[in-house]
Design an enzyme around this catalytic site. Structure first.
Site, PDB file in Angstrom:
ATOM      1  CB  SER A 291      -0.864   0.028   1.264  1.00  0.00           C
ATOM      2  OG  SER A 291      -0.112   0.477   2.377  1.00  0.00           O
ATOM      3  CG  ASP A 292       1.819   5.798  -1.072  1.00  0.00           C
ATOM      4  OD1 ASP A 292       2.742   5.771  -0.238  1.00  0.00           O
ATOM      5  OD2 ASP A 292       1.773   6.647  -1.971  1.00  0.00           O
ATOM      6  CD1 TRP A 293       1.945   7.113   5.880  1.00  0.00           C
ATOM      7  CD2 TRP A 293       4.106   6.524   5.781  1.00  0.00           C
ATOM      8  NE1 TRP A 293       2.469   7.306   7.119  1.00  0.00           N
ATOM      9  CE2 TRP A 293       3.796   6.965   7.094  1.00  0.00           C
ATOM     10  CE3 TRP A 293       5.410   6.120   5.503  1.00  0.00           C
ATOM     11  CZ2 TRP A 293       4.752   6.989   8.107  1.00  0.00           C
ATOM     12  CZ3 TRP A 293       6.350   6.159   6.522  1.00  0.00           C
ATOM     13  CH2 TRP A 293       6.018   6.576   7.800  1.00  0.00           C
TER      14      TRP A 293
END
Ligand code: BGC
Length: 745
Positions: A291-293
């Site tokens: 996932s992105d942050w």
């Protein structure tokens, strides 16, 4: 009538809610080769908790690249098998400490250490957008390899790069991280960077996992606002935004990162169509997707998930394998499986993908193989890496203007050096500098002094670096007592990058005024432009005798700039992104479509503006040299081609100036009539040629008929017979053409 010839698989997406994702979008990873049985042998030993632990990634508590949940229990959680990967833990010694904790866990499964190694680790290379201007793919491969070598010597196994988002909007601050606006070129750069980071084998200790991000269409955020909604047709997605990801996938990229934006109303993080149908299904991607942050948790703010549990459910169902900093998987996955909201096979698939990469890196053989302090010492900031940085720096500088050959400077006796950026180390590193050194940076001032040891360098600040307030008196004095003025203006390090979208991309008016006032002294004025994106500086242009786009060039910035200013290196770079004339034109890009009212300034009822030109200040592919070139009209071996027959396109190029120089010969096509509207031109090839003064060379650029195709509305890649313009020249706006015909058989 045109006939569809090459048919690929249908890209039809099925979107269902959490826990009801249709099984037909699920493609289990196939593991062949040496780790085929090993991965499953580990899987068999694992409890569900341990599997979920592998899908959890934390940032270190001391440095963060997002809003972090700091707790003091991370090492303990690692020992309990609750963490599969850490980001932002750096250094042979430090990563060893964390790996030791992982070795205390029941199954001793090693951690993967990830970091944003975007343009170098400690030694910084030019920012990716700048480096893309070099049009030197081998260079990009080598700097990625250099970054991998330095990062891996410091315990890093995985970079969150390359960013392969197509960026057509200069307001978007993250343009700096990619290869610019062109899809075809973006594909070539993606391949080069992936192969640089990953080398021939991930088992090699000098290589690291690459990560193609942000999947997908993140660069198309509406109005250039970072994180914003994306709204586009699947046609646009397939033809413009996905190809660089596909190229990265074909180059064997180990991981993908999904994105903060939504697509088709579904956040990319949970987007089954993007991650399961296309990426893991159609493309047979065998790596894993992080996932992105915090992007799993952010689906609550999107209004797509009710709470963190719902978000975790939707993310795993949509194909997100690892959770960066949301803690959704760790907190709720077990419950979701018990409640039968998530099928365990999704977890198994994710974990198999993650373990496979750990095997490929050799971490199961020796979890500490990247924690070697001796190697770290000898690799970090080595002469070899610094030389590479200097080479990349000089090859990335774009000459935008050079009236009366004011550049290069040969033996000036005195130089007025103006602007605080000339003495800045910090700003030269550029955003996303990893753990780039400040001390080791060569400033512009240092670089020029070293290059011109006999010249008197009269430095003046000119303006305040923080407020932009003019401090002209000393600058004008310095100009008056010098042969020539070099003034550096532009953005500081934090003015382009993530969360750095801008509504104004003009240089501050005081900076532009400074250039005008310096010119009023009667001296020749050379402008160095720093920045991480296209900028607007029309006001200063008439007062500048020469303009060099010097971006943010990294550790060797000062030396690289001095190499170009002195003529030791003749500039060869070309803009990989359009520089607008005014911000109201954004998004602006060279490969737009004709429309039924083709653009023509001043003509009524055309696609443009009543108060401004539709033309950019500097077009894609533009860049001058200290010499000049003439490129002939292209000649093809014939006019009629059959499908799958190579199209050889020849031009003669002559160096018409009096210096040795390198030109980038660019080839564009236009599909004249198609079953969907097509761009007015599209880059499909280029070649760099070095020529002595007066020398002529023949260049052959080869097109395949597959280069003439596109994705249609059903997601099929098709090549249609018909007429095509083939255009060759040295920028997207300086082209000569020929028309060929592609027959059906
Ligand atoms: C960025 C990613 C980056 C991640 C980890 C996010 O905010 O969007 O590109 O890799 O942080 O630092």
């Amino acid at each position: 009538m045109k006939i569809k010839l090459c048919v690929c698989i249908l890209l039809s997406g099925i979107l269902l809610g959490c826990g009801t994702v249709a099984d037909k979008t699920f493609s289990k990873v196939t593991i062949d080769g040496p780790y085929k049985y090993k991965v499953d042998s580990v899987m068999k030993l694992m409890t569900l908790d341990e599997k979920i632990g592998q899908m959890n990634q934390y940032s270190s508590d001391v440095s963060a690249t997002g809003v972090m949940t700091a707790d003091n229990t991370k090492l303990q959680q690692i020992e309990e098998g609750k963490v599969g990967s850490m980001l932002n833990v750096v250094g042979a010694l430090n990563t060893r400490k964390y790996q030791e904790a992982a070795m205390k866990s029941r199954l001793h499964i090693p951690l993967i250490f990830g970091l944003d190694v975007i343009h170098g680790m400690v030694t910084n290379y030019p920012i990716p957008l700048a480096e893309a201007a070099s049009f030197d793919l081998d260079l990009m491969r080598r700097t990625a390899a250099g970054a991998a070598k330095e990062a891996s010597s410091m315990g890093i196994h995985w970079t969150f790069a390359p960013m392969v988002d197509v960026s057509r909007d200069a307001r978007w601050g993250r343009s700096m991280e990619g290869a610019g606006e062109d899809t075809w070129y973006g594909c070539q750069v993606a391949k080069a960077r992936v192969s640089g980071f990953q080398g021939k084998s991930l088992y090699d200790k000098n290589t690291i996992l690459a990560c193609a991000k942000h999947f997908a269409a993140y660069g198309a955020c509406i109005a250039g606002k970072d994180y914003n909604t994306v709204d586009m047709s699947r046609l646009e997605l397939q033809n413009v935004y996905l190809p660089p990801f596909k190229a990265a996938c074909d180059a064997g990229v180990a991981t993908f990162m999904n994105a903060f934006n939504d697509f088709d109303g579904v956040p990319a993080t949970a987007n089954t169509y993007l991650q399961r149908t296309i990426q893991k299904g159609l493309w047979h991607f065998s790596g894993f997707t992080v996932s992105d942050w915090g992007s799993i948790g952010q689906m609550i703010a999107h209004g797509y998930a009710a709470d963190m549990k719902d978000a975790g459910c939707k993310a795993i169902s949509g194909g997100c394998d690892m959770d960066m900093e949301s803690r959704a998987y760790l907190s709720y996955m077990k419950e979701l499986i018990k409640e039968k909201k998530v099928k365990e096979k999704y977890v198994d698939d994710a974990v198999r993908r993650i373990l496979l990469k750990k095997f490929e890196l050799g971490l199961f053989d020796d979890p500490y193989r990247y924690c070697d302090e001796q190697n770290e010492k000898k690799t970090v900031l080595s002469g070899e890496l610094r030389n590479l940085s200097r080479e990349a720096g000089k090859k990335s500088i774009v000459l935008l203007k050079n009236t009366n050959h004011v550049l290069p400077l040969s033996n000036p006796t005195s130089i007025a050096l103006v602007g605080p950026l000339c003495k800045s180390k910090d700003d030269m590193r550029g955003g996303w500098f990893g753990i780039g050194t400040i001390d080791g940076v060569v400033t512009i001032n240092e670089g020029l002094k070293k290059k011109f040891p006999y010249a008197q360098v009269n430095y003046a600040e000119g303006y305040d670096i923080n407020t932009n307030e003019l401090k002209e008196d000393s600058a004008l004095l310095a100009a008056k007592k010098s042969d020539v003025v070099i003034v550096c203006v532009g953005e500081r390090i934090f003015q382009s990058g993530e969360n750095r979208s801008k509504a104004h991309i003009d240089l501050p008016s005081t900076q532009q005024q400074l250039v005008k006032d310096l010119k009023s002294t009667g001296k020749k004025v050379i402008v160095l432009l720093c920045g991480g994106r296209p900028l607007i500086f029309n006001e200063l242009t008439p007062s500048a005798d020469a303009i060099l786009m010097t971006w943010w060039l990294g550790t060797e910035a000062g030396n690289a700039i001095a190499d170009v200013v002195s003529g030791d290196y003749n500039p060869s770079a070309k803009l990989p992104i359009t520089f607008p004339f005014t911000v109201g034109q954004c998004p602006i890009y060279y490969n737009y479509k004709s429309t039924g009212h083709p653009a023509k300034d001043g003509a009524p009822y055309t696609t443009g503006y009543m108060d401004q030109t539709f033309q950019p200040a500097y077009p894609f592919g533009f860049g001058l040299s200290y010499t000049t070139f003439d490129i002939s009209a292209p000649v093809t071996d014939k006019i009629q081609y059959k499908m799958n027959e190579p199209i050889n396109c020849k031009v003669k190029i002559t160096n018409t100036g009096n210096r040795i120089g390198k030109e980038t010969v660019q080839l564009y096509i236009k599909d004249k009539v198609a079953s969907i509207t097509r761009p007015i031109k599209e880059l499909k090839g280029f070649q760099q040629v070095q020529l002595n003064p007066g020398e002529t060379k023949e260049v052959v650029l080869v097109l395949n008929s597959s280069d003439l195709g596109f994705f249609n509305g059903e997601g099929q890649y098709i090549v249609e017979p018909g007429n095509f313009d083939i255009m060759v020249g040295n920028s997207s706006q300086n082209l000569k053409g020929i028309t060929i015909n592609l027959r059906k058989e």
